[in-house]
Each structure stands twice: as structure tokens, then as C-alpha cells.
Design a protein around this motif. Structure first.
Motif, PDB file in Angstrom:
ATOM      1  N   ARG A  17       0.790  -1.333   0.005  1.00  0.00           N
ATOM      2  CA  ARG A  17      -0.216   0.021   0.092  1.00  0.00           C
ATOM      3  C   ARG A  17       0.793   1.395   0.046  1.00  0.00           C
ATOM      4  O   ARG A  17       1.911   1.314   0.659  1.00  0.00           O
ATOM      5  CB  ARG A  17      -1.026   0.008   1.163  1.00  0.00           C
ATOM      6  CG  ARG A  17      -2.170  -0.890   1.218  1.00  0.00           C
ATOM      7  CD  ARG A  17      -2.864  -1.099   2.455  1.00  0.00           C
ATOM      8  NE  ARG A  17      -2.986   0.543   3.025  1.00  0.00           N
ATOM      9  CZ  ARG A  17      -3.794   0.562   4.224  1.00  0.00           C
ATOM     10  NH1 ARG A  17      -4.172  -0.330   4.869  1.00  0.00           N
ATOM     11  NH2 ARG A  17      -3.858   1.776   4.603  1.00  0.00           N
ATOM     12  N   ALA A  18       0.347   2.149  -1.021  1.00  0.00           N
ATOM     13  CA  ALA A  18       1.476   3.261  -1.087  1.00  0.00           C
ATOM     14  C   ALA A  18       1.280   4.356   0.527  1.00  0.00           C
ATOM     15  O   ALA A  18       2.625   4.659   0.498  1.00  0.00           O
ATOM     16  CB  ALA A  18       0.650   4.134  -2.195  1.00  0.00           C
ATOM     17  N   ASP A  19       0.280   4.188   0.934  1.00  0.00           N
ATOM     18  CA  ASP A  19       0.434   5.139   1.952  1.00  0.00           C
ATOM     19  C   ASP A  19       1.162   4.559   3.427  1.00  0.00           C
ATOM     20  O   ASP A  19       1.960   5.088   3.961  1.00  0.00           O
ATOM     21  CB  ASP A  19      -0.949   5.478   2.554  1.00  0.00           C
ATOM     22  CG  ASP A  19      -1.878   4.288   2.971  1.00  0.00           C
ATOM     23  OD1 ASP A  19      -1.593   3.043   2.483  1.00  0.00           O
ATOM     24  OD2 ASP A  19      -2.738   4.259   3.781  1.00  0.00           O
ATOM     25  N   GLU A  20       0.990   3.128   3.200  1.00  0.00           N
ATOM     26  CA  GLU A  20       1.906   2.554   4.272  1.00  0.00           C
ATOM     27  C   GLU A  20       3.457   2.667   3.912  1.00  0.00           C
ATOM     28  O   GLU A  20       4.284   2.814   4.735  1.00  0.00           O
ATOM     29  CB  GLU A  20       1.630   1.138   4.395  1.00  0.00           C
ATOM     30  CG  GLU A  20       0.681   1.052   5.561  1.00  0.00           C
ATOM     31  CD  GLU A  20       0.360  -0.720   5.563  1.00  0.00           C
ATOM     32  OE1 GLU A  20      -0.751  -1.029   6.263  1.00  0.00           O
ATOM     33  OE2 GLU A  20       0.823  -1.717   5.146  1.00  0.00           O
ATOM     34  N   LEU A  22       5.105   5.169   2.461  1.00  0.00           N
ATOM     35  CA  LEU A  22       5.358   6.286   2.658  1.00  0.00           C
ATOM     36  C   LEU A  22       5.836   6.646   4.250  1.00  0.00           C
ATOM     37  O   LEU A  22       6.448   7.182   4.728  1.00  0.00           O
ATOM     38  CB  LEU A  22       4.428   7.405   2.226  1.00  0.00           C
ATOM     39  CG  LEU A  22       4.461   7.541   0.687  1.00  0.00           C
ATOM     40  CD1 LEU A  22       3.466   8.557   0.268  1.00  0.00           C
ATOM     41  CD2 LEU A  22       5.705   8.434   0.231  1.00  0.00           C
ATOM     42  N   GLN A  23       4.826   5.871   4.981  1.00  0.00           N
ATOM     43  CA  GLN A  23       4.677   5.930   6.680  1.00  0.00           C
ATOM     44  C   GLN A  23       5.903   5.381   6.768  1.00  0.00           C
ATOM     45  O   GLN A  23       6.796   5.781   7.955  1.00  0.00           O
ATOM     46  CB  GLN A  23       3.621   5.331   7.307  1.00  0.00           C
ATOM     47  CG  GLN A  23       3.125   5.834   8.483  1.00  0.00           C
ATOM     48  CD  GLN A  23       2.069   5.085   8.885  1.00  0.00           C
ATOM     49  OE1 GLN A  23       1.335   4.299   8.149  1.00  0.00           O
ATOM     50  NE2 GLN A  23       1.656   5.312  10.015  1.00  0.00           N
ATOM     51  N   ASP A  26       9.121   6.889   6.161  1.00  0.00           N
ATOM     52  CA  ASP A  26       9.358   8.230   7.231  1.00  0.00           C
ATOM     53  C   ASP A  26      10.180   7.551   8.403  1.00  0.00           C
ATOM     54  O   ASP A  26      10.914   8.089   9.034  1.00  0.00           O
ATOM     55  CB  ASP A  26       8.126   8.555   7.970  1.00  0.00           C
ATOM     56  CG  ASP A  26       7.701   9.817   7.150  1.00  0.00           C
ATOM     57  OD1 ASP A  26       8.421  10.553   6.454  1.00  0.00           O
ATOM     58  OD2 ASP A  26       6.552  10.551   7.484  1.00  0.00           O
TER      59      ASP A  26
END
Ligand code: C2E
Ligand code: CA
Length: 268
Positions: A17-20, A22-23, A26
Motif C-alpha cells: 500500500r502506497a500510504d503504508e 510512505l509511512q 518516514d
């Protein structure tokens, strides 16, 4: 000097998943930044676990602050020369609903990192001042000191008539340059110096610190005094005040009024 820190996350191994992704990126980058050298960090699950634990703790601390779970214990400070009770140091404790009494080293760094330390300082000041008003009816000359983290607006406090003592002198933040910068009225010699005097009877350092304090118009307080030998030596070199397990551990205010030294205003 330019430097770079790199965090790496791999798809689909770490997530799809893209959002994961990115997280997690970080998280990896944050870990890389914390290291002092330039470095590359690959994301791994334990990084994430640590971050979640820290986040949970920060949340709990924040809730504790609003729920009044942070309380104060007080350690008495006595005159070296005659054992007179001169004041108290307020020390924070976290009265955790499940874990019981949590010591400050487990929550102060988190509060500092998350920007909540001022909130704790304010609540400690409130508790300590209320308690002091109480004590003053029995011993009219007492003071109470509250610990401040270094980023506090020192000049504003001084304008209010607050006296500053430089804590843990000789270690970390408490350098000579800091001493001249904040113009403190007292210097607290870190307990590691009291300890190392006991171990080696090397007295130059301790004596010099007392002279340094007096030479710049400050009172000198010895922290962590545990033995009568240490106290006798402090008397010899003219140290002003002391605190430590020899006379008392930090106590809740209810227990303080029961002690002999509080009743008589003097420790023997
Ligand atoms: P500190 O200011 O150097 O406080 C002295 C610490 O040494 C206290 O630990 C005290 O319980 C302990 N101590 C006192 N006498 C003796 C002794 O004779 N022997 C030994 N071995 N230890 C002794 P505590 O209460 O766990 O506090 C640890 C540190 O947490 C403090 O070190 C202070 O830096 C920080 N702290 C505590 N309360 C606050 C607060 O309200 N605000 C801030 N910013 N920091 C706090
Ligand atoms: Ca202190």
C-alpha cells in the motif's frame, strides 16, 4: 559540511500500500537521522514496533498530564554546618493507574522530545508553591526548588525574582560556559563527584568546585550525600548545603510532617 541521511523501504516486501510505504519510509528516515553519522537505514518491523510503543507512551503521558497523574515528592536540603533544614527539592513522579509510581527518567525524556515539558514544569510549580505556603507556616525561611529543563525562558523567571541553581554541575549541560551565561545563585555539585571522592579520596575536584562557586558568589549544594564521612568532608571544605539518602530520600508531603527533622527543623 553537507551530509545526507537515507531511509529505504522495499515494495512489495514491506507493504503493497502506497500510504503504508510512505509511512514506513518516514520511520526508516527518522531512524537514519538519529544516528550521528551519515547513514542509510532499511525499514524493518522492529523499528515500527518501537515507534508504536513510543507513540503509545506519549499518548498516555499526555492523558496523565490532563488527569493530574503527575505528583511531587520532596527531598529535604540541609545546612552542612549545623544541620538546619533550609529547603526542599521537588521531584516529579507519575502515579500511573496500572504501573504504580513511575520514576522521572522514564517520562522526562519523552516529555522533552514531544514538547510537553513546560506543562509538567507548570504543574510542578503549582504543586510545590502550594506545599511551600503550607510549610512556611511552620518554618518561615524555607525554599522549594523545581527542576527546569534547559530550554525554559530563564530571563523571564529571573525578572520574577526566581533564584536559579545550576543542577548536576560538572556533567552534560552544566558546563563552565553555561555557568557564566545564566548567572545562577547556587551551584549543585553532581553526585558523581561526591561518589568519586569517596572511592579515591581525591579531593582536588570537589574542593575546587566549592571554591569556584564561592568565588563567583554562589551557594554550593552537594547532591547525593549518602555517608557521614562524605558530610564531614563537605563540612571541612566549607560546602553550604547538602541533600541525599544520608538524611532522607524524597518523600510525599504527608510523610514529611511526621519526620523528626521536620518537627525540629534540624537533622542530627
Ligand atoms: P536530579 O535533579 O539530579 O535529582 C536528584 C536525583 O537523585 C533524584 O532522582 C533523587 O531521588 C536522587 N537522589 C537523591 N539523593 C540521592 C542519594 O543520596 N543517592 C542516590 N543514588 N540518588 C539520590 P529522581 O527523583 O529519580 O530524579 C531523576 C532526575 O529526573 C532528576 O535528577 C531531574 O533531572 C529529573 N526530574 C525530576 N523531576 C523533574 C521535574 O519536575 N522536571 C524536570 N524537568 N526534571 C525532573
Ligand atoms: Ca535537581
Amino acid at each position: 559540511v553537507l551530509s545526507a541521511d537515507i531511509g529505504v523501504v522495499i515494495a512489495p516486501k514491506d507493504s503493497t500500500r502506497a500510504d503504508e510505504l510512505l509511512q514506513y519510509l518516514d520511520t526508516a528516515l527518522f531512524t537514519a537521522r538519529r544516528s550521528t553519522e551519515t547513514c542509510i537505514r532499511y525499514f524493518n518491523a522492529s523499528m515500527r514496533k518501537q515507534e508504536v510503543l513510543k507513540f503509545d507512551l506519549a499518548q498516555e503521558i499526555r492523558r496523565g498530564l490532563t488527569d493530574g497523574q503527575f505528583v511531587a515528592v520532596y527531598q529535604p536540603i540541609f545546612s552542612v554546618a549545623d544541620g538546619r533544614l533550609t529547603g526542599f527539592e521537588a521531584l516529579a513522579r507519575w502515579q500511573h493507574p496500572a504501573r504504580g509510581l513511575v520514576p522521572p527518567l522514564e517520562f522526562i525524556p519523552v516529555l522533552e522530545e514531544q514538547g510537553f515539558i513546560t506543562q509538567l514544569t507548570k504543574s510542578m510549580l503549582g504543586l510545590a508553591l502550594e506545599q511551600l505556603a503550607n510549610w512556611l507556616t511552620v518554618h518561615p525561611d524555607l525554599f522549594v526548588s523545581v527542576n527546569l529543563s534547559p530550554e525554559r525562558p530563564i530571563n523571564e523567571l529571573k525578572a520574577l525574582g526566581v533564584k536559579l541553581a545550576l543542577d548536576d554541575f560538572g556533567t552534560g549541560y552544566s558546563s563552565l560556559s553555561y555557568l557564566s551565561k545564566i548567572k545562577a545563585s547556587a551551584l549543585k555539585v553532581d553526585r558523581s563527584f561526591i561518589n568519586s571522592w569517596s572511592e579515591s579520596s581525591e579531593d582536588e575536584l570537589l574542593t575546587t568546585m566549592v571554591q569556584l562557586g564561592h568565588g563567583t558568589g554562589m551557594k554550593v549544594v552537594a547532591e547525593g550525600v549518602e555517608t557521614i564521612e562524605q558530610l564531614n568532608y563537605l563540612k571541612e571544605i566549607g560546602c553550604d548545603n547538602f541533600q541525599g539518602y544520608l538524611s532522607s530520600k524524597p518523600l510525599f508531603s504527608n510523610d514529611i510532617s511526621e519526620t523528626e527533622w521536620f518537627k525540629t527543623g534540624r537533622v542530627v
